[in-house]
Design an enzyme around this catalytic site. Structure first.
Site, PDB file in Angstrom:
ATOM      1  CG  HIS A 241       2.454  -4.048 -26.767  1.00 28.39           C
ATOM      2  ND1 HIS A 241       3.743  -4.527 -26.903  1.00 28.39           N
ATOM      3  CD2 HIS A 241       2.504  -2.721 -27.086  1.00 28.39           C
ATOM      4  CE1 HIS A 241       4.526  -3.531 -27.283  1.00 28.39           C
ATOM      5  NE2 HIS A 241       3.797  -2.427 -27.396  1.00 28.39           N
TER       6      HIS A 241
ATOM      7  CG  ASP B  59       4.316   0.914 -28.554  1.00 33.50           C
ATOM      8  OD1 ASP B  59       4.778  -0.166 -28.159  1.00 33.50           O
ATOM      9  OD2 ASP B  59       3.263   0.994 -29.195  1.00 33.50           O
TER      10      ASP B  59
ATOM     11  CB  CYS C  72       6.799  -4.709 -24.620  1.00 34.00           C
ATOM     12  SG  CYS C  72       5.613  -6.033 -24.383  1.00 34.00           S
TER      13      CYS C  72
ATOM     14  CG  ASN D  39       9.547  -6.675 -27.627  1.00 39.82           C
ATOM     15  OD1 ASN D  39      10.078  -7.604 -27.008  1.00 39.82           O
ATOM     16  ND2 ASN D  39       8.257  -6.448 -27.559  1.00 39.82           N
TER      17      ASN D  39
END
Length: 1106
Positions: free
Chosen positions: A455, A472, A213, A208
């Site tokens: 997020h 993630d 993201c 990131n």
């Protein structure tokens, strides 16, 4: 890991201990139901173990119970009857659940256990003290529990009205209730220390960059769509540069995702988009990013093997229609779509959202449809799908406008979606049904947070056989079906899985984590879309290029890892000295000046001097016997000078020993290469010293090395004059002045009659010489030409010189707007700097404006005011970061900076009478001027319509691009916000002459979706009783658009009060009849050809340039 228990206690926000007299410890099921909350995981095994202890006060400091088995693991209780060593002595009990034989378990073992530890009365099992916890037991954390389980005095005395204490007659039962839980993903309660995504899942994550993201989640989804990945690989990129070519940068990201075992960076990719670092810290809309990226790739695929791949994968067709009920008449229009936006609000699940999308509206009663040739008719109005694409991107409308709050809000309502959905019923009856229209879920993109941030992550099933994975950012983990569906529906969270101490509150909390984009693949297309990836699918040139880079990176990494075994040797030669302009023989650590470029050698610390010397000799094409190396040392006065040469007798010593013995305070070895022309001649006598010479040339304003000389200490300083005249090939007897360069700020004229010994000259000292000038020449240099006449002045300049880089503030680099550097003196002022920059740019210095920059990222900081006339030292301060470079941005102005500081500079885009951006006009007006004055100046530069109103409207555009914000004529231009984008148009006669019966409405341009506004909004008059077919003719005239172009326009009524899609207008509608709210508008839906799309709700539009 007993120490870890403290942290667990401290994190427990509720009371860790409960005293209860209702349930018996011996009633295992009832006790567990009360004290072990349901954590929402399947139970693999449940065991209760009890252990009786007597003579408590005589117990050892540490006890362990017998082992018991639960869930295939052996456990025991670990008890400190008087507290463990970290707790205050003798006043608490510490008790833990301990994994019995961690060392005998297979490598990488873990066990997820929920447990309650209890101390109870041996006669009355309803008197007890209990604490519960859950933990992932691993080799590094194989015990878990409570350091401060209870104070001893509370256990030895009755509490809360009980008749007996917990520990009675120094006896008590220690009981542990253990549930070992199923861990289907292998990562339940994982702390992710040393977690290896590639090893656990076969996939790696993306780093990131700050707020990328949203991009990472989409890129992973596209990467796993293998047909898309193959198509991207088919774009020819052999000769592209990765930071300038989106296609190549994306290919590189995909290749790294395929082959790397570490998270992959995306900086190269965002640079190829033309994004600056700030763009990576702004969260954008995934749907918009996806569309812009696909548009860019589609244009790159044209004329290649991959042409049509995006169309084939992602594009479907829908038809909007109006069909009469009683007569055979239908008006319809087909269009393509890349994704479908579905309502969440008020919809229980995906099926209902689709039903809502194709819901039929009845046009009847007063709302009948005017059918051509049939008059007013009852009709059905709606949308039907003609085909769905193989890969279906569904956007769930989680972000919507709230009329009450006058703001965008996030919809966190529960909205269910299935693993499989049949879309047949939403298709046109005439659609091709040769294969079923059954779709399977393969991707869920999730947003956690609210409107202003949060997020993004992605849940993806890479193919039919794989399990679901969570991507993630830099971590990839397996997930359960429940984590894919239930946990991303949104809505209320059940209190059963709340933290334990909240379990009795009996309330629900809103979930802020939910799906906002779903990826479904048609069952019949799965095998083609997700076909296995083969070696041949990766372009050979890409593999070759990246494998070479990987080898280089590994070599660099190895070099870094082995750095402690090496030192760097930097060698000054007579050639480098002859080019050096500065203090000493070379620049090493100057604050505002780059170090000298010197021949450098990476030397093994254990290499012997003779081997190293041989390498130096070979490098400079010399014999070993011609090489003598002097070690430079840091003198106490902060100069760096040759001190002594390395004796030949030390040839067996290592380079590290020589460095430590001869220049201990330096990490690298700094050397001077003394070349011996004839090694057969004897060395200079012991009383001789080596002196370096520098020549200050007044005509060239330069100070450069002029070699070295060996002299006896007893010689006179003046003896150098004939030597120098001969070396410089000057006329014998040319008078010279000699100066000693002692240190910066201390340059002293030498006395020719003194000896070198009397002048305290030693090896490595520097003497500077210049031709002695007559007074007239000195005056001419200093006063007339503003130059330096002697080395003292020039050394002062060197001490204060700085290199400043100048870049254009707004324009791209070009011949007219170059980037360049200037060497300036810190004592010079703003005007002198402006003059130098003006010379470089061939631009009047008074018409330049400068802005300082932030040292960390080069972004604009503050505009320099000429009126302050600061010194360059002040302009550079305060600089806490000590950068090696100072960057100042410049702007070329059309007016004097003096004027600009008292006036307001405005740029106005003129859109004329036809709402077209014709030209931009710049004005510089006193800040006290009014908008009316601006209009008067503008009139002189534009052509108004003959016979028109002659009136001008000045306005800015609202952030969402839908409204004009008009400035009144008497507003002062100094009060207009800065920065501002101003527009001006000629007010049409129709608008000026509108009467009370007419309505003046807002009109704006957009492309497909309301958030994709473009162009300039305007006002338009609608007339009572006028059919929209006639309104359109007046609109076309107002915009001066050709029939061919205008035929592509669609027209929509955009109401602030509805969350629905815009309602498109038919020719027979009369929009005058609509009750217009102030924010309602007419939207013109057509392709944006301006390239000036506006972002919605105050966002910046996403632009991809590469």
């Amino acid at each position: 890991m007993i120490d870890g228990m403290d942290t667990l206690d401290e994190k427990q926000p509720g009371p860790p201990m409960e005293v209860d007299d209702m349930v018996s410890v011996r009633d295992s099921d009832a006790f567990a139901a009360k004290h072990l909350p349901d954590l929402g995981h399947d139970v693999k095994d449940f065991k209760v173990f009890s252990w009786r202890l007597n003579n408590w006060k005589k117990l050892d400091k540490k006890l362990t119970s017998e082992e018991f088995e639960c869930g295939g693991h052996k456990w025991r209780v670990l008890l400190f009857p008087f507290g463990n060593s970290n707790a205050p002595p003798n006043d608490t009990v510490s008790v833990y659940l301990d994994y019995a034989e961690p060392k005998k378990s297979p490598e990488g073992w873990h066990a997820c256990a929920q447990f309650a530890l209890v101390i109870s009365n041996i006669h009355d099992p309803t008197i007890y003290t209990v604490s519960h916890a859950h933990h992932r037991f691993i080799a590094e954390e194989c015990d878990w529990g409570f350091t401060r389980f209870s104070e001893l005095r509370k256990l030895f005395n009755p509490v809360d009205g009980q008749l007996r204490p917990t520990i009675e007659d120094e006896s008590a039962d220690i009981t542990v209730f253990v549930r070992v839980l199923e861990d289907p993903t292998g990562v339940l309660w994982h702390n992710f220390v040393n977690y290896d995504s590639k090893k656990e899942t076969g996939c790696v994550g993306l780093k990131n960059q700050g707020a990328t993201c949203y991009m990472n989640s989409l890129l992973q989804s596209l990467f796993c769509t293998r047909y898309f990945r193959k198509a991207v690989y088919q774009i020819p990129t052999e000769h592209d540069h990765p930071t300038e070519s989106v296609a190549l940068a994306l290919q590189r990201v995909f290749y790294h995702l395929q082959t790397s075992d570490q998270p992959v960076g995306t900086t190269e990719l965002t640079k190829s988009f033309g994004w600056k670092s700030l763009d990576s810290f702004l969260q954008h809309d995934v749907q918009e990013f996806n569309r812009v990226l696909q548009d860019k790739l589609e244009s790159k695929m044209k004329g290649t093997q991959a042409e049509g791949a995006i169309q084939k994968l992602f594009v479907g067709k829908m038809k909007s229609y109006i069909k009469c009920v009683n007569v055979d008449y239908e008006s319809s229009r087909s269009e393509e779509f890349n994704d479908i936006q579905l309502n969440v609000k008020g919809m229980k699940n995906l099926y209902e959202s689709f039903k809502d999308y194709v819901a039929v509206e009845m046009l009847d009663g007063e709302n009948k449809y005017q059918a051509e040739g049939f008059g007013l008719q009852d009709a059905k109005k709606g949308i039907i799908f003609e085909s769905f694409p193989p890969v279906l991107h569904l956007q769930l409308k989680r972000f919507e406008y709230d009329i009450q709050r006058d703001a965008m809000v996030k919809i966190n309502d529960r909205h269910e979606f299935p693993f499989e959905i049949d879309l047949d019923e939403f298709l046109d009856p005439a659609a091709d049904r040769s294969s079923p229209w059954v779709y399977r879920l393969f991707g869920v993109l999730v947003h956690s947070g609210d409107l202003h941030g949060g997020h993004y992550f992605a849940l993806i099933k890479p193919d039919r056989e794989s399990r679901w994975l969570k991507f993630d950012d830099d971590r990839v983990t397996p997930v359960t079906d429940k984590e894919v569906l239930e946990e991303n529906y949104g809505g209320e969270s059940l209190n059963g899985i709340l933290p334990a101490y909240q379990r009795n509150q009996g309330r629900t909390i809103k979930r802020f984590t939910n799906a906002y984009m779903l990826v479904y693949i048609r069952e019949s297309a799965i095998d083609e879309v997700l076909a296995p990836f083969t070696e041949e699918d990766t372009p050979a040139h890409l593999k070759r290029r990246l494998d070479e880079e990987r080898v280089q990176l590994e070599a660099k990494k190895r070099e870094r890892e082995e750095q402690h075994l090496f030192l760097t040797a930097k060698v000054i030669t007579d050639d480098t000295f002859a080019k050096h302009e500065g203090f000493d023989l070379a620049s090493f650590d100057e604050k505002n000046w780059p170090p000298s470029e010197l021949p450098s050698f990476r030397v093994l610390k254990q290499e012997t001097y003779s081997v190293f010397k041989n390498r130096i000799a070979q490098h400079f094409h010399l014999n070993d016997s011609q090489v003598r190396l002097w070690v430079l040392v840091n003198r106490q006065n902060k100069t760096v000078r040759p001190d002594t040469h390395i004796p030949e007798s030390e040839s067996t010593l290592t380079v590290e020993v020589i460095r430590n013995n001869m220049s201990a305070r330096q990490s690298d070895l700094r050397l001077y290469l003394d070349i011996i022309p004839d090694p057969t001649k004897p060395d200079p006598p012991p009383q001789s010293i080596m002196i370096f010479l520098k020549h200050f040339d007044t005509s060239k304003q330069s100070l450069l090395g002029a070699g070295k000389v060996c002299v006896l200490r007893s010689n006179k300083v003046g003896d150098l004059v004939p030597l120098i005249n001969e070396r410089m090939r000057w006329t014998p007897g040319t008078p010279l002045k000699l100066y000693e360069e002692i240190k910066p700020g201390m340059i002293e004229l030498m006395k020719p009659k003194q000896s070198f010994a009397q002048s305290e000259i030693q090896d490595g000292d520097i003497i500077c010489f210049q031709v002695d000038l007559p007074e007239k020449e000195i005056h001419d240099l200093e006063v007339v030409q503003g130059l330096y006449s002697n080395p003292v002045q020039f050394y002062d300049f060197l001490q204060n010189r700085v290199m400043i880089f100048f870049r254009p503030r707004h324009e791209e680099l070009s011949q007219e707007f170059p980037e360049f550097s200037l060497v300036l003196n810190k004592k010079q002022n703003y005007d002198q700097m402006a003059n130098k920059v003006g010379e470089s740019l061939r631009h009047d210095p008074i018409k330049l404006r400068f802005t300082t920059t932030h040292a960390t990222n080069g972004s604009p900081k503050s505009i320099l005011k000429r009126s302050l006339n600061q010194s360059i030292a002040e302009i550079m301060q305060p600089n806490y970061v000590n950068p090696t470079t100072t960057v100042i941005l410049y702007e070329k102005l059309d007016v004097s900076i003096v004027e600009l500081e008292t006036k307001r500079s405005l740029k106005v885009v003129w859109t004329g009478i036809h709402n077209k951006e014709e030209a931009a006009h710049s004005f510089l007006l006193p800040k006290t001027s009014q908008v009316e004055d601006l209009c008067n100046h503008l009139v002189k530069q534009v052509t108004l319509t003959p016979g028109g109103t002659g009136r001008i409207r000045v306005f800015e555009i609202s952030k969402d691009g839908k409204m004009m914000k008009e400035f009144t004529n008497n507003e002062m231009i100094g009060n207009i916000p800065d920065p501002v984008e101003l527009y001006a148009e000629e007010i049409p006669r129709e608008e000026q002459e509108a009467d009370d019966a007419d309505k003046v409405i807002n009109v704006f341009h957009f492309s497909k979706e309301l958030v994709r506004a473009h162009g300039v909004p305007f006002h338009f008059v609608v007339k009572r009783g006028e059919k929209f077919s006639d309104t359109k003719k007046r609109l076309q005239a107002r915009l001066a658009v050709s029939d061919k172009e205008f035929a592509k326009y669609r027209f929509a009524l955009v109401q602030v009060s509805t969350f629905k899609q815009p309602s498109y207008i038919e020719d027979d509608d009369t929009i005058y009849d609509h009750q217009f709210a102030p924010e309602d508008a007419l939207g013109l839906d057509h392709v944006d050809k301006s390239g000036r799309a506006r972002a919605g709700a105050g966002e910046r539009a996403i632009v991809i340039r590469g």
